[in-house]
Design a protein around this motif. Structure first.
Motif, PDB file in Angstrom:
ATOM      1  N   MET A 140      27.969  76.403  47.970  1.00 42.72           N
ATOM      2  CA  MET A 140      27.771  75.008  48.365  1.00 42.72           C
ATOM      3  C   MET A 140      26.997  74.986  49.685  1.00 42.72           C
ATOM      4  O   MET A 140      27.441  75.550  50.670  1.00 42.72           O
ATOM      5  CB  MET A 140      29.132  74.328  48.520  1.00 42.72           C
ATOM      6  N   PRO A 141      25.853  74.322  49.710  1.00 43.71           N
ATOM      7  CA  PRO A 141      25.076  74.236  50.953  1.00 43.71           C
ATOM      8  C   PRO A 141      25.851  73.492  52.037  1.00 43.71           C
ATOM      9  O   PRO A 141      26.594  72.562  51.756  1.00 43.71           O
ATOM     10  CB  PRO A 141      23.825  73.449  50.549  1.00 43.71           C
ATOM     11  N   THR A 142      25.656  73.926  53.278  1.00 43.17           N
ATOM     12  CA  THR A 142      26.368  73.335  54.406  1.00 43.17           C
ATOM     13  C   THR A 142      26.091  71.845  54.548  1.00 43.17           C
ATOM     14  O   THR A 142      26.973  71.076  54.884  1.00 43.17           O
ATOM     15  CB  THR A 142      25.976  74.062  55.708  1.00 43.17           C
ATOM     16  N   ASP A 143      24.842  71.417  54.273  1.00 42.01           N
ATOM     17  CA  ASP A 143      24.499  70.008  54.460  1.00 42.01           C
ATOM     18  C   ASP A 143      25.167  69.097  53.439  1.00 42.01           C
ATOM     19  O   ASP A 143      25.195  67.885  53.614  1.00 42.01           O
ATOM     20  CB  ASP A 143      22.985  69.799  54.467  1.00 42.01           C
ATOM     21  N   SER A 144      25.765  69.649  52.385  1.00 42.71           N
ATOM     22  CA  SER A 144      26.449  68.812  51.403  1.00 42.71           C
ATOM     23  C   SER A 144      27.963  68.774  51.625  1.00 42.71           C
ATOM     24  O   SER A 144      28.685  68.173  50.854  1.00 42.71           O
ATOM     25  CB  SER A 144      26.140  69.296  49.986  1.00 42.71           C
ATOM     26  N   LEU A 145      28.420  69.429  52.694  1.00 43.59           N
ATOM     27  CA  LEU A 145      29.847  69.411  52.999  1.00 43.59           C
ATOM     28  C   LEU A 145      30.251  68.068  53.599  1.00 43.59           C
ATOM     29  O   LEU A 145      29.466  67.441  54.308  1.00 43.59           O
ATOM     30  CB  LEU A 145      30.187  70.512  54.009  1.00 43.59           C
ATOM     31  N   PRO A 146      31.483  67.640  53.349  1.00 48.32           N
ATOM     32  CA  PRO A 146      31.962  66.434  54.025  1.00 48.32           C
ATOM     33  C   PRO A 146      31.949  66.655  55.538  1.00 48.32           C
ATOM     34  O   PRO A 146      32.115  67.783  56.001  1.00 48.32           O
ATOM     35  CB  PRO A 146      33.391  66.267  53.520  1.00 48.32           C
ATOM     36  N   GLU A 147      31.769  65.593  56.281  1.00 49.57           N
ATOM     37  CA  GLU A 147      31.684  65.663  57.745  1.00 49.57           C
ATOM     38  C   GLU A 147      32.871  66.362  58.394  1.00 49.57           C
ATOM     39  O   GLU A 147      32.728  67.032  59.413  1.00 49.57           O
ATOM     40  CB  GLU A 147      31.616  64.231  58.306  1.00 49.57           C
ATOM     41  N   VAL A 168      34.525  68.907  57.474  1.00 48.80           N
ATOM     42  CA  VAL A 168      34.567  70.368  57.366  1.00 48.80           C
ATOM     43  C   VAL A 168      33.951  71.035  58.594  1.00 48.80           C
ATOM     44  O   VAL A 168      34.611  71.844  59.257  1.00 48.80           O
ATOM     45  CB  VAL A 168      33.931  70.863  56.051  1.00 48.80           C
ATOM     46  N   PRO A 169      32.699  70.722  58.963  1.00 51.56           N
ATOM     47  CA  PRO A 169      32.173  71.350  60.182  1.00 51.56           C
ATOM     48  C   PRO A 169      32.940  70.925  61.440  1.00 51.56           C
ATOM     49  O   PRO A 169      33.096  71.720  62.372  1.00 51.56           O
ATOM     50  CB  PRO A 169      30.709  70.916  60.240  1.00 51.56           C
ATOM     51  N   ALA A 170      33.464  69.707  61.454  1.00 51.39           N
ATOM     52  CA  ALA A 170      34.259  69.265  62.607  1.00 51.39           C
ATOM     53  C   ALA A 170      35.532  70.102  62.722  1.00 51.39           C
ATOM     54  O   ALA A 170      35.921  70.521  63.825  1.00 51.39           O
ATOM     55  CB  ALA A 170      34.607  67.783  62.479  1.00 51.39           C
ATOM     56  N   ARG A 171      36.161  70.373  61.615  1.00 49.77           N
ATOM     57  CA  ARG A 171      37.382  71.190  61.625  1.00 49.77           C
ATOM     58  C   ARG A 171      37.064  72.634  61.997  1.00 49.77           C
ATOM     59  O   ARG A 171      37.818  73.284  62.704  1.00 49.77           O
ATOM     60  CB  ARG A 171      38.037  71.111  60.238  1.00 49.77           C
ATOM     61  N   ARG A 172      35.918  73.139  61.524  1.00 49.73           N
ATOM     62  CA  ARG A 172      35.481  74.496  61.872  1.00 49.73           C
ATOM     63  C   ARG A 172      35.280  74.615  63.380  1.00 49.73           C
ATOM     64  O   ARG A 172      35.684  75.596  63.992  1.00 49.73           O
ATOM     65  CB  ARG A 172      34.193  74.816  61.107  1.00 49.73           C
ATOM     66  N   ARG A 173      34.689  73.579  64.000  1.00 52.46           N
ATOM     67  CA  ARG A 173      34.513  73.581  65.460  1.00 52.46           C
ATOM     68  C   ARG A 173      35.863  73.526  66.163  1.00 52.46           C
ATOM     69  O   ARG A 173      36.071  74.190  67.183  1.00 52.46           O
ATOM     70  CB  ARG A 173      33.625  72.420  65.895  1.00 52.46           C
ATOM     71  N   ALA A 174      36.807  72.760  65.627  1.00 53.91           N
ATOM     72  CA  ALA A 174      38.144  72.667  66.231  1.00 53.91           C
ATOM     73  C   ALA A 174      38.858  74.020  66.173  1.00 53.91           C
ATOM     74  O   ALA A 174      39.531  74.409  67.132  1.00 53.91           O
ATOM     75  CB  ALA A 174      38.967  71.588  65.519  1.00 53.91           C
ATOM     76  N   ILE A 175      38.697  74.745  65.078  1.00 55.21           N
ATOM     77  CA  ILE A 175      39.288  76.078  64.968  1.00 55.21           C
ATOM     78  C   ILE A 175      38.662  77.001  66.014  1.00 55.21           C
ATOM     79  O   ILE A 175      39.350  77.757  66.693  1.00 55.21           O
ATOM     80  CB  ILE A 175      39.128  76.635  63.539  1.00 55.21           C
ATOM     81  N   GLY A 176      37.345  76.931  66.147  1.00 51.25           N
ATOM     82  CA  GLY A 176      36.659  77.728  67.160  1.00 51.25           C
ATOM     83  C   GLY A 176      37.144  77.393  68.559  1.00 51.25           C
ATOM     84  O   GLY A 176      37.347  78.291  69.391  1.00 51.25           O
ATOM     85  N   ASP A 177      37.340  76.104  68.825  1.00 50.79           N
ATOM     86  CA  ASP A 177      37.859  75.682  70.138  1.00 50.79           C
ATOM     87  C   ASP A 177      39.251  76.260  70.382  1.00 50.79           C
ATOM     88  O   ASP A 177      39.573  76.675  71.500  1.00 50.79           O
ATOM     89  CB  ASP A 177      37.929  74.156  70.232  1.00 50.79           C
ATOM     90  N   HIS A 178      40.066  76.281  69.340  1.00 53.52           N
ATOM     91  CA  HIS A 178      41.424  76.805  69.487  1.00 53.52           C
ATOM     92  C   HIS A 178      41.399  78.314  69.736  1.00 53.52           C
ATOM     93  O   HIS A 178      42.154  78.816  70.580  1.00 53.52           O
ATOM     94  CB  HIS A 178      42.274  76.463  68.267  1.00 53.52           C
TER      95      HIS A 178
END
Length: 78
Positions: A1-8, A10-20
């Motif tokens: 699945m291309p990244t640009d077709s992911l729901p908003e 998903v990348p926001a949660r990925r950034r939150a995991i990185g922040d944690h």
């Protein structure tokens, strides 16, 4: 699945995991280099995960959790 077709969320949660991960790393007084060495990864991989730049491999998250001494669930919990 291309990244640009992911729901908003998903990348926001990925950034939150990185922040944690960054917060736990800083709490442990580790640099990205120190965490990378402890996890058997390279610093660029740690940086990309903390920035939420791309989806990390589950294996990398397991190695990071082990190096930080926390359960994987603690790194990805909302």
């Amino acid at each position: 699945m291309p990244t640009d077709s992911l729901p908003e969320w998903v990348p926001a949660r990925r950034r939150a995991i990185g922040d944690h991960i960054r917060a736990v790393r800083n709490h442990r007084n580790l640099t990205q280099e120190g965490l990378a060495e402890a996890a058997g990864l390279d610093r660029k991989t740690i940086n990309r995960i903390e920035q939420g730049a791309n989806s990390p491999l589950l294996d990398h998250l397991l190695l990071i959790a082990d190096a930080l001494g926390v359960p994987l669930a603690d790194l990805v919990r909302e």
